[in-house]
Enzyme design. Structure first.
Site, short mmCIF file in Angstrom:
data_model
loop_
_atom_site.label_atom_id
_atom_site.label_comp_id
_atom_site.label_asym_id
_atom_site.label_seq_id
_atom_site.Cartn_x
_atom_site.Cartn_y
_atom_site.Cartn_z
N HIS A 1 34.06 51.66 45.82
CA HIS A 1 32.94 50.83 45.40
C HIS A 1 32.39 50.02 46.58
CE1 HIS A 1 30.43 48.43 42.79
NE2 HIS A 1 30.87 47.37 43.45
N HIS B 1 30.39 35.39 49.23
CA HIS B 1 30.95 35.32 50.58
C HIS B 1 30.94 36.70 51.24
CE1 HIS B 1 33.70 36.07 47.37
NE2 HIS B 1 34.70 36.41 48.15
N ARG B 2 31.34 37.73 50.47
CA ARG B 2 31.41 39.09 51.03
C ARG B 2 30.02 39.57 51.41
NH1 ARG B 2 35.60 40.56 48.81
NH2 ARG B 2 34.73 40.05 46.78
N ASP C 1 38.62 40.74 55.21
CA ASP C 1 39.68 40.04 54.51
C ASP C 1 39.07 38.79 53.88
OD1 ASP C 1 42.35 39.90 53.65
OD2 ASP C 1 42.81 38.37 55.12
N TYR D 1 39.73 35.48 41.14
CA TYR D 1 39.58 34.10 40.65
C TYR D 1 38.19 33.84 40.04
CZ TYR D 1 43.81 33.30 43.41
OH TYR D 1 45.09 33.35 43.91
#
Ligand code: IMP
Length: 192
Positions: free
Chosen positions: A12, A176-177, A69, A150
């Site tokens: 994905h 964030h990603r 990460d 989360y």
């Protein structure tokens, strides 16, 4: 077309980046390289772990590569769960991780949190780091069933819903990603 490896087994995540870089880079992932092992994340920072993964691929497959990460950080908990986000409760189960975090925050007044992603891109032998951060707060109870990790307890600043109550499209615009990926994509586009 130049090849670029994404150090992930997640199809994905790979599809997302393939779409963003189509026509410019051929994106391969670890499945395409027939690598089914695990690259152990032994570092204490997101940048360290992302760099460890991209270096592993570059060393073993002699190809340009990037790795990411991510995790959740809380000031009130001295940065925890941080790089241990997926293993916080020790069971590998997201519900347990969220329950432990809610318990550890019971006595705290500061519930501010941030998700962070660091991408390490090993390009022509140089390591370039790209960071994405989204700030928010941790709710006192879970809300929403979408997403993962989360998401059900994280409410991004400026919103009154959690990540788990957003559509994937909504979350992918602000996450964030997504922010870290956008920085890497802009960098790669400049290089071409
Ligand atoms: P990864 O490095 O992207 O695999 O993220 C490590 C861990 O951080 C995940 O297993 C989740 O527990 C947490 N995490 C990272 N990104 C998110 C997110 O977007 N939503 C919820 N949890 C996340």
């Amino acid at each position: 077309m130049p090849q670029l490896v994404f150090a992930t087994q997640n199809e994905h995540k790979t599809e997302e980046i393939r779409a963003a870089l189509s026509g410019q880079y051929e994106i391969l992932n670890l499945n395409d390289l027939d690598f089914s092992g695990e690259i152990e994340e032994t570092e204490h920072t997101f940048a360290g772990n992302a760099s460890l993964k991209s270096k592993f691929v570059a060393d073993n497959f002699k190809l340009d590569c990037f790795a990411d990460d991510s995790g959740l950080e809380l000031l009130a908990l001295n940065g925890a769960p941080g790089v241990l986000s997926s293993r916080y409760a020790g069971t590998g189960n997201s519900e347990d991780n969220m329950d432990l975090l809610l318990k550890n925050l019971e006595e705290k007044t500061d519930r501010s949190a941030r998700f962070k992603t660091v991408i390490s891109l090993l390009h022509n032998g140089e390591n370039h780091l790209f960071e994405g951060i989204i700030n928010g707060t941790i709710r006192t109870e879970k809300a929403g069933r979408k997403g993962f990790g989360y998401d059900a307890i994280f409410q991004p600043d400026g919103y009154d819903i959690t990540f788990a109550e957003m559509t994937m499209e909504e979350k992918n615009k602000i996450s964030h990603r997504a922010l870290a990926l956008k920085k890497m994509i802009d960098f790669l586009k400049q290089k071409r």
